[in-house]
Every structure is written in structure tokens, then in C-alpha cells.
Write a protein that holds these residues in place. Sequence first.
Motif, PDB file in Angstrom:
ATOM      1  N   GLU A 170       0.838  -1.193   0.000  1.00 33.25           N
ATOM      2  CA  GLU A 170       0.000   0.000   0.000  1.00 33.25           C
ATOM      3  C   GLU A 170       0.876   1.247   0.000  1.00 33.25           C
ATOM      4  O   GLU A 170       2.001   1.240   0.523  1.00 33.25           O
ATOM      5  N   ASN A 210      -1.413   6.696   1.992  1.00 33.30           N
ATOM      6  CA  ASN A 210      -2.699   6.043   2.231  1.00 33.30           C
ATOM      7  C   ASN A 210      -2.744   5.410   3.612  1.00 33.30           C
ATOM      8  O   ASN A 210      -3.770   5.449   4.303  1.00 33.30           O
ATOM      9  N   ALA A 268      -3.793  11.502   0.537  1.00 29.30           N
ATOM     10  CA  ALA A 268      -4.631  10.312   0.522  1.00 29.30           C
ATOM     11  C   ALA A 268      -6.073  10.774   0.417  1.00 29.30           C
ATOM     12  O   ALA A 268      -6.468  11.759   1.055  1.00 29.30           O
ATOM     13  N   LEU A 286     -10.501   4.117   0.716  1.00 25.27           N
ATOM     14  CA  LEU A 286      -9.389   4.766   0.035  1.00 25.27           C
ATOM     15  C   LEU A 286      -9.627   4.754  -1.468  1.00 25.27           C
ATOM     16  O   LEU A 286     -10.002   3.725  -2.044  1.00 25.27           O
ATOM     17  N   ARG A 329      -7.793   4.824  -4.828  1.00 27.62           N
ATOM     18  CA  ARG A 329      -6.433   4.594  -5.320  1.00 27.62           C
ATOM     19  C   ARG A 329      -6.247   4.970  -6.778  1.00 27.62           C
ATOM     20  O   ARG A 329      -5.122   5.167  -7.226  1.00 27.62           O
TER      21      ARG A 329
END
Length: 405
Positions: free
Chosen positions: A194, A198, A228, A235, A237
Motif C-alpha cells: 500500500e 494512504n 490520501a 481509500l 487509489r
Amino acid sequence: MAGPNGTPGTPRVLRAMNDRAALDLLLEHGPLSRTRIGKLTGLSKPTASQLLARLEAAGLVHETGTSEGRPGPNAQLYAVNPAAAYAAGLDVTPARIRAAVADVTGRTVGAFELRTPGRRPAQPVVRQVTDALDGAVKAAGLTRAELRRLVIATPGAFDPGTGRLRYASHLPGWHSPSLLDELAAALPMPVEYENDVNLAAVAEQRLGVARGHDDFVLLWSQEGLGAALVLGGRLHRGWTGGAGEVGFLPVPGTPLVRHVTKANSGGYQELAGSQAVSRMAAELGYDHIPTGTHAEVAAALVARAVTEDTAQAGVLLTAYATRLATGLASLVSVLDPELVVLSGSALTSGGERLRALIQAELEELAASRPRLVVGEVTEQPVLRGALESALAATRDEVFDTLALR
């Protein structure tokens, strides 16, 4: 919450749901009596007793003393068994790898730091990762085989299509297309990767100022400038994992940076990254600019400016706040978040004074007006987020008592 061995509403599934609810309450509140667990879950005393017996037999809870200070006999207290499972996290930067192991309650039981300076890794990345992990495992008195899960935090992100690390050309040795396969072969537990920022957001969402917020932006300033994005509690991405790489954002006040991935920088990084703070201080005639990494120097200068009641300090903080608000204005205009969390040492060192200056500037530059707050998780937030992420998945697996039957 039905699994493969049960259907919704059946006694087995309902028992498993009650088991998980009780375990979550024990994690949240600490040791509880049977009576207290019954009240918090709405279960009768006999049912709560049966629940605790099941969990104790499964090795998920244990007795931990008795309640005191109340009339009548002391009640037996129960707590989550910390040895029920262990998970690990790694925080990878060009200069070092930090590793930590936590038990299922979230308590860190072992930590280790492996220095990795230099443009070229002295050892292969797989060896670095295993050495750092083994150092933390040894400190915890465990073995690798006892870990249920590992989360590795890196700058940038691994492209889900190619498996290659992107947006982090400054991380030597991590760009081989076969790296993830090599790490999987070397490590006996499930491994997740990750983005570091984040995971700082995960730490704030679970332990810090973003608890209870489903939509927020975390702005991060350490060696690099990043963000983030948490939307609807998840989250975001992006297609290649690059959502939040705001250091590459073109902004007014700096020339356009072309070929940003080769330069590993962009307009917002040049305008408001940690390296810009020392430049501003030098232009203002600051004496005794400290030495160290960009983040260390920026944090020291900002902290100094906060404590000084001088015109020079005020100009530095105001100029820095304006630069930060310039990029934030673009983010909040598109995302319209409820909250913006300021994290990373270059930002948290400014405390309330810097936060208020950024808030005032942002309210003039952006149509939406989110609330700005300073992050609360300031002790190794990336590593803490990696542990929290690993623990969440581990608990889902270990606490699923339906799978035990």
C-alpha cells in the motif's frame, strides 16, 4: 454475514455474529465482565456465558482478573487473548525500513529498523525486507511462521496491471517486474502493498482525528508531498494506484515541470514541499538554518517560526501557508471533502498556528470550505497505518468463529 457454512439467520450464523460483536467490544473497551458483555450486546446472561465459553475454547479470549470496587462479589473479567494472532507492518523509505509486529489487540510487541542509505541497495530488496521483518519478529520473541499477515508501505504504488512500482523513482531496487513474485516466494504469510500516505490516512481514520469521517483528504508533507483520498469510507487509489500523487500537480507560482516521472517532482512539490521551506527561510535571511533531511529541516524551521514572535517568522509561516493552500484549493474544488487532515512532520510541527493560516487562505482560494485539522497520529503514522491495515484483515480471519466449526 453468512459464510460458506451457514445462511443468514441460522443459529450458527447468529452465534458467529454475536461472537464477533463481543470480540470487537473487548477490543474497544478492554476487559469486561460477562454481565457487561451481555448488556452491551443485548444477550441474556446464559447466552453471554455460552459465548464466552466458545471464545475461550477457541483461544480468542481469556480470563484476566476480577472487577473491584463494587458491592457484592467481584466479577470475572475477560479480554481478547493477545496471542491469538500476530500481524506485521513495514514502512519503506530510501534511507531505512522500519518493521513492527503487533498482537491481535493492536499492541506493538516487537520493532526493528534497518538502515538502507545509498543510491544502490547494498543488499537485494528481498534480503532487506526479510532482514527488517526478522529483526522485528525476533524482538517480539516470535518466528515468521507465527505472523498471519504483512502490510508493506512504500512511496508511490504498485501498478495493478503490471506489478511494477510507479511514482517512486527515488526508491532504489524496488522497480523490478519480478519483485512481488520474489517477495511472495520468500515470505510465508499473505503480503499486501500500500502507498505510504494512504496508510497514514488509515491510521488517522482508525486512531486519530478522522474517526467517524467517511470523506476526507489527508495532506502529507515529509520528504515528499502527497495526499490520501478517502471517499465514502474507502481509500480511492485510482486506475494505476496514483490517486493522491499531488506532488506532481501543476500549480501557479512555479514553472511547469515536464516529464514529471523522470524528475520525480512536479509543481506542487516544488512550490510547497519540505525543500521549499529552507529556500524561503534563506531568502528571508534566517540565521542558523539546521542541517538534515528536507523534512527534518522543514519541521525544525516551522516549529521555530511558530514559537518566535517576529515579523520574519510571521512572513515565513504565511508564505508557507499560502503555498500549501494553493494546491489544496485544486483538491477541494474537485473532491469537496468534509475534512482535510494535515500530516507529516513538516505540517504537524506548525500546529494550530499553521493550520489556522492555511484555513484562512483556503477559504479565499476555494469555493468549498472543508475543516482543516492537524493529525493526531504523529508517532510513525505510516507504520501504524500498516499495522492497522494488517490487523483489520487478520481479525476478520481469526475472529470468524463460523469458520472454526
